[in-house]
Every structure is written in structure tokens, then in C-alpha cells.
Design an enzyme around this catalytic site. Structure first.
Site, mmCIF file in Angstrom:
data_model
loop_
_atom_site.group_PDB
_atom_site.id
_atom_site.type_symbol
_atom_site.label_atom_id
_atom_site.label_comp_id
_atom_site.label_asym_id
_atom_site.label_seq_id
_atom_site.Cartn_x
_atom_site.Cartn_y
_atom_site.Cartn_z
ATOM 1 N N LYS A 296 0.810 -1.222 0.000
ATOM 2 C CA LYS A 296 0.000 0.000 0.000
ATOM 3 C C LYS A 296 0.846 1.275 0.000
ATOM 4 O O LYS A 296 0.483 2.258 -0.633
ATOM 5 C CB LYS A 296 -0.946 0.013 1.207
ATOM 6 C CG LYS A 296 -2.081 -1.002 1.095
ATOM 7 C CD LYS A 296 -3.045 -0.802 2.244
ATOM 8 C CE LYS A 296 -4.148 -1.822 2.238
ATOM 9 N NZ LYS A 296 -5.162 -1.538 3.259
ATOM 10 N N ASP B 134 -10.053 2.899 2.296
ATOM 11 C CA ASP B 134 -10.187 2.213 3.591
ATOM 12 C C ASP B 134 -11.023 3.022 4.583
ATOM 13 O O ASP B 134 -11.933 2.491 5.226
ATOM 14 C CB ASP B 134 -8.812 1.919 4.197
ATOM 15 C CG ASP B 134 -8.118 0.763 3.492
ATOM 16 O OD1 ASP B 134 -8.826 -0.105 2.959
ATOM 17 O OD2 ASP B 134 -6.877 0.734 3.479
#
Ligand code: ATR
Length: 272
Positions: A70, A106
Site C-alpha cells: 500500500k 479504507d
């Protein structure tokens, strides 16, 4: 609204073999009569640029990145959204001609889950346990909803302080260590550590929480169990990270296809 004959998507990371994302995106595609080809591809940090080039050359239009990619994913993007900038991480890439546009869904996925469960964050006192990538991905989104306070507690207080410094311009956020005294009266606790992967509990005291506090874990499955057991023993209602997983996937699906899926039937299918 894009409706290609086959929408080619992939998850890159390691490990990915047990990921629920291929199933989730398949179910989203069915809601729009779309054929989804979503593969989970094991990939390390060094291999990411070449793997992404190959995937794009084969017609891939969208990518999810998971652990450990990420943060490094930022370097392959020519543009990133505000959530990725705040989190310093991307979990979603969309191809635009020969480039990748990066997003972080997220935090939005967690907000989706709060909405699904009718949790209003305005004026709430929120405790986040953990100061790694999972915590970094949600703080900006939480502060946007107007809580009275966000407190980040971490085993290593310096990491919590660094996160606090980065987000202080967005709202009332502060850091504390595991020695934080009791009687804090937080009414929402979010478990954002990876301690559960080793079947351990993070630093946590019942006396930090109000009598009717609500608990959320960003983990699900086996990694959720230690925290779930602790919460039940303390008489706290606890939610796992499945709702956030489906919520972040719904936002990614919309970024790739322009179609906003309904996550509720997918939650039902995963629970069954
Ligand atoms: P990621 O970035 O993927 O979230 P990470 O950077 O390793 O992973 O962060 C994991 C988080 O879980 C950190 O907050 C870590 O605490 P430290 O910063 O003190 O390392 C926390 N964590 C992991 N295992 C833990 C344990 N057994 N007890 C308490 N905290 C733990």
C-alpha cells in the site's frame, strides 16, 4: 457508466490466497450484469512496477493493493486522491491511459460500515488502538465526521504522536501510551493493531471506555478472535472488519466502473 464486456481487475499483495475480494467483486458485478475477471496475484514490493505494467498491457483497468504494497504503491501513481495523501498509502488504482491514478478507500469503507450500523460520529469520543498503516488509513475520514475527540493509543507512543502531528490540522486528535490512566469515558473503540494475527491483545483497559461503549475491529476471521473475546468478557458489543472490507471494495468498484454497488446483499452472502 462503463459497461465493458469483461472488466479486468486484480488484487496484488502477499499473502492474497485467502482474500475475499475476488468473491466480493464478482457479486458486485452481478448486480450490474457485468462480467468481472478479478484475480488475486501474489507480488512483492520489488516486482510491483513490472507486474502492474504487465497487467495494464493485458487489458487490466483496476487494481487493489494490500500488504505489503500500500505505501510503495504511491510511487507508481501519477495522481493520488486526498485520502491516499493523508494515509500515505493507496489501496485502489485506476488505469487512465498509460498511467495509474491512486485512491485510498479504507477510511470511506469504515464510514460505510458505521452508516450501515447507524453509528453517528458527531460529538463522539473515539479511541483508536494502534498507529500502523491500518490506523493511518482511517483517521482523516473519522475526523471529517466531527467527533469530539480522537485519541490514538499505541504500544510505541512515538508512532501515535507522529500520526497525531500529521492529522492535527483536521480536528481534535491526540496521542497516548499504554499507561494512559482509567476513567476516560470513550464511547467508541477501534482496534487497528495487527496483534490479533499473533493471537495477542493490544494495550487495552476497560476503564478507558464508557459503560455502553461500542467496539470495532479492523480485523476479521481468526485475527479478530482475541479482541472479540475480550469485548464479550467486558460486556461490550463488538463488530469485526468485514463491513469495512465490503465498504472499501464498494468504493473501489465505483471508482473503476462508475457503478455504485449495494454492499448489503454481499454482507449477507459472506455471512452465509
Ligand atoms: P501495518 O502498517 O500493516 O498496520 P505495522 O506498521 O506493523 O503494520 O503496525 C501494526 C500495529 O499493530 C502497530 O500499531 C503495532 O504497534 P507498534 O507500533 O508498537 O509496533 C501494533 N501491534 C502489533 N502487534 C502488537 C502487539 N502484540 N501488542 C500491541 N500492539 C501490537
Amino acid at each position: 457508466m462503463i459497461k465493458p464486456s469483461i472488466c479486468k481487475l486484480a488484487l496484488f499483495g502477499n499473502p492474497v490466497s485467502h482474500s475475499l475480494s475476488p468473491r466480493i467483486h464478482q457479486l458486485f458485478g452481478e448486480q450490474f450484469g457485468m462480467s468481472i475477471d478479478y484475480r488475486a496475484i501474489e507480488c512483492g514490493i520489488d516486482a510491483l512496477p513490472a507486474e502492474l505494467d504487465a497487467f495494464r498491457a493485458s487489458g487490466g483497468i483496476g487494481v487493489n493493493l494490500t500488504v505489503p504494497l500500500k505505501a510503495v504503491g504511491l510511487s507508481v501513481c501519477t495522481e493520488i486522491d486526498i485520502n491516499a495523501r493523508r494515509a500515505r498509502a493507496v489501496n485502489t488504482l485506476r488505469r487512465s491511459s498509460e498511467r495509474w491514478h491512486g485512491f485510498n478507500t479504507d477510511g470511506g469503507g469504515l464510514l460505510y460500515d458505521f452508516d450501515r450500523c447507524n453509528i453517528d460520529l458527531i460529538g463522539r469520543r473515539i479511541l483508536i488502538i494502534g498507529a500502523g498503516g491500518a490506523a493511518a488509513g482511517i483517521i482523516g475520514s473519522l475526523l471529517e465526521r466531527g467527533p469530539a475527540e480522537v485519541c490514538i493509543v499505541n504500544r510505541t507512543i512515538e508512532r501515535a504522536e507522529r500520526l497525531t502531528d500529521r492529522h492535527a490540522h483536521l480536528g481534535p486528535v491526540h496521542a497516548a501510551g499504554p499507561d494512559m490512566p482509567g476513567q476516560q469515558n470513550f464511547d467508541l473503540v477501534i482496534q487497528a493493531t495487527s496483534a490479533g494475527h499473533g493471537q495477542a491483545l493490544p494495550p487495552l483497559r476497560r476503564s478507558w471506555l464508557s459503560a455502553r461503549a461500542c467496539a470495532w475491529d479492523l480485523n476479521y476471521g481468526a485475527a479478530h478472535q482475541p479482541f472479540a473475546e475480550w469485548c464479550r468478557a467486558q460486556g461490550l458489543t463488538v463488530h469485526d472488519g468485514l463491513g469495512m472490507l465490503v465498504g472499501q471494495a464498494a468504493l473501489a468498484f465505483e471508482i473503476w466502473t462508475g457503478n455504485r454497488p449495494d454492499p448489503t446483499p454481499v454482507m449477507t452472502a459472506l455471512a452465509g
